[in-house]
Design a protein around this motif. Structure first.
Motif, short mmCIF file in Angstrom:
data_model
loop_
_atom_site.label_atom_id
_atom_site.label_comp_id
_atom_site.label_asym_id
_atom_site.label_seq_id
_atom_site.Cartn_x
_atom_site.Cartn_y
_atom_site.Cartn_z
N ALA A 47 0.82 -1.21 0.00
CA ALA A 47 0.00 0.00 0.00
C ALA A 47 0.86 1.25 0.00
CB ALA A 47 -0.93 -0.01 1.21
N LEU A 48 1.93 1.26 0.79
CA LEU A 48 2.78 2.43 0.88
C LEU A 48 3.64 2.64 -0.36
CD1 LEU A 48 4.01 2.21 4.59
CD2 LEU A 48 2.69 4.08 3.58
N ARG A 49 4.15 1.54 -0.92
CA ARG A 49 5.15 1.66 -1.98
C ARG A 49 4.60 1.50 -3.40
NH1 ARG A 49 10.43 1.30 0.06
NH2 ARG A 49 10.64 0.53 2.20
N GLU A 50 3.44 0.86 -3.54
CA GLU A 50 2.97 0.48 -4.88
C GLU A 50 1.70 1.19 -5.34
OE1 GLU A 50 4.76 -1.40 -6.75
OE2 GLU A 50 6.21 -1.96 -5.19
N THR A 51 1.13 2.07 -4.52
CA THR A 51 -0.15 2.67 -4.91
C THR A 51 -0.09 4.17 -5.16
OG1 THR A 51 -0.87 3.13 -2.63
CG2 THR A 51 -1.37 0.94 -3.52
N ALA A 52 0.93 4.85 -4.64
CA ALA A 52 1.01 6.31 -4.70
C ALA A 52 -0.16 6.98 -3.99
CB ALA A 52 1.09 6.80 -6.16
N ARG A 53 -0.74 6.27 -3.03
CA ARG A 53 -1.86 6.79 -2.25
C ARG A 53 -1.50 6.81 -0.77
NH1 ARG A 53 -3.87 9.49 -5.75
NH2 ARG A 53 -5.79 9.73 -4.51
N PRO A 54 -2.18 7.65 0.02
CA PRO A 54 -1.89 7.69 1.46
C PRO A 54 -2.45 6.47 2.19
CG PRO A 54 -3.72 9.14 0.97
CD PRO A 54 -3.21 8.64 -0.36
N VAL A 55 -1.84 6.17 3.33
CA VAL A 55 -2.23 5.02 4.14
C VAL A 55 -2.47 5.48 5.57
CG1 VAL A 55 -1.47 2.81 5.08
CG2 VAL A 55 -0.94 3.40 2.70
N LEU A 56 -3.58 5.05 6.15
CA LEU A 56 -3.89 5.33 7.55
C LEU A 56 -3.69 4.05 8.35
CD1 LEU A 56 -5.01 7.20 9.79
CD2 LEU A 56 -7.31 6.42 9.14
N LEU A 57 -2.79 4.10 9.33
CA LEU A 57 -2.49 2.95 10.17
C LEU A 57 -3.02 3.21 11.58
CD1 LEU A 57 1.22 2.34 9.10
CD2 LEU A 57 -0.83 1.24 8.20
N LEU A 58 -3.84 2.28 12.07
CA LEU A 58 -4.47 2.43 13.38
C LEU A 58 -3.88 1.45 14.37
CD1 LEU A 58 -7.96 2.39 11.75
CD2 LEU A 58 -7.01 4.42 12.82
N PRO A 59 -3.48 1.90 15.54
CA PRO A 59 -2.96 0.97 16.54
C PRO A 59 -4.06 0.18 17.24
CG PRO A 59 -2.93 3.20 17.41
CD PRO A 59 -3.37 3.30 15.98
N SER A 60 -5.29 0.71 17.20
CA SER A 60 -6.42 0.06 17.87
C SER A 60 -7.70 0.74 17.41
CB SER A 60 -6.27 0.17 19.40
OG SER A 60 -6.25 1.54 19.78
N VAL A 99 -1.47 6.89 12.50
CA VAL A 99 -0.48 7.54 11.65
C VAL A 99 -0.99 7.58 10.22
CG1 VAL A 99 1.89 7.48 10.79
CG2 VAL A 99 1.41 6.74 13.13
N PHE A 100 -0.90 8.76 9.62
CA PHE A 100 -1.27 8.98 8.22
C PHE A 100 0.02 9.13 7.44
CE2 PHE A 100 -2.36 11.50 4.56
CZ PHE A 100 -3.68 11.23 4.25
N MET A 101 0.29 8.19 6.52
CA MET A 101 1.57 8.14 5.82
C MET A 101 1.40 8.22 4.30
SD MET A 101 3.81 5.20 7.72
CE MET A 101 4.63 5.52 9.28
N ALA A 102 2.42 8.76 3.67
CA ALA A 102 2.49 8.73 2.20
C ALA A 102 3.95 8.61 1.79
CB ALA A 102 1.85 9.97 1.60
N HIS A 103 4.18 7.89 0.70
CA HIS A 103 5.55 7.70 0.21
C HIS A 103 5.71 8.42 -1.12
CE1 HIS A 103 9.40 5.99 -0.62
NE2 HIS A 103 8.97 5.29 -1.64
#
Length: 283
Positions: A144-157, A279-283
């Motif tokens: 998701a982070l490296r192959e889509t060019a889209r942002p990713v939202l990661l939730l710890p819980s 965490v809201f991430m984009a590569h």
């Protein structure tokens, strides 16, 4: 004309389609809940994706296929239950300007399917598994982070809100810029936003420049630089975020090295592993 321009601005600054990969694991409920929470706010379409084993005719393969179908039914039921709690009684309906949902059950490898369907989504939502037996981060998150060019939202819980108090991790990188740009729809709804630079590096553009940029989008923010006082950049950032009361950290993922500037590669891995803040991430 003014109304047309305003309407265009609303369309540009929004999430209209969210992808939620589901695997029949203990974190599915948290991912579904967060996606629906954001989907309702942005009147978006939630697309759940379940990857089942490809069909195999031999006896062992048949058993795997039947187990996959059973798990798929459980995942679909869980997703539909969450949707119903948000007033969605039927999957697949496509009502413009209204929260809607669909369920994709496709044969194949999850990471490959995420790379394909994630590219035509506005945001990809994952939740960290509770079980230590499940790998995290897994290849699907990396895809998701490296192959889509889209942002990713990661939730710890499970979360009750996302982005009311947002921290932006700023190091002047292209990845950080992408993360901020993608996060604008959330930042527009944040009650408070803080731009944080970790360390004594002379970052250009500066955090104050980021504040000025955000102001052009109607986002009020503050900037601060904090010394690297803890064992790592990520622990320093988390300490600042906790003191700020942040419920979201916006971060550029896997920042490439540039001489004299901090590198977020190791921070990316540590922020994915942490269990405190979405965490809201984009590569």
């Amino acid at each position: 004309m003014a109304r047309l321009l305003a309407a265009r601005e609303v369309i540009q600054m929004s999430f209209r389609k969210l992808l939620v990969p589901l695997a029949g694991v203990d974190s599915d409920s948290a991912a579904i809940g967060a996606a629906l929470l954001l989907g309702r706010e942005f009147e978006a379409r939630i697309e759940a994706l379940y990857a089942r084993p490809a069909r195999d005719q031999d006896s062992v393969g048949g058993e795997i296929e039947r187990a996959g179908l059973t798990r798929a039914n459980r995942v679909r039921a869980l997703f539909l239950s969450g949707c119903k709690s948000y007033g969605i009684d039927e999957l697949g309906s496509r009502a413009a300007g209204k929260l809607s949902a669909s369920f994709l059950e496709l044969p194949g490898i999850e990471a490959d399917l995420i790379a394909e369907h994630g590219r035509l989504s506005d945001l990809i939502v994952f939740a960290r598994p509770h079980s230590t037996d499940l790998p995290w981060p897994n290849i699907s998150v990396q895809s998701a982070l490296r192959e889509t060019a889209r942002p990713v939202l990661l939730l710890p819980s499970t979360v009750a809100q996302v982005g009311k108090r947002s921290v932006i991790a700023w190091n002047g990188s292209l990845e950080a810029v992408r993360a901020i740009t993608f996060a604008i729809p959330i930042l527009l709804r944040s009650e408070s936003t803080l731009v944080v630079t970790v360390g004594s590096h002379d970052i250009q553009p500066s955090g104050e420049n980021v504040v000025e940029y955000l102001k052009c989008h109607g986002i009020e923010a503050e900037s601060m630089t904090v010394p690297l006082e803890r064992e790592s950049e990520s622990s320093t950032l988390l300490a600042v975020s906790f003191a700020f009361g942040a419920d979201l950290i916006v971060l550029g993922a896997y920042t490439r090295y540039r001489t004299g500037r901090p590198v977020f590669g190791s921070m990316t891995a540590e922020m994915i592993q942490q269990t405190k803040t979405p965490v809201f991430m984009a590569h």
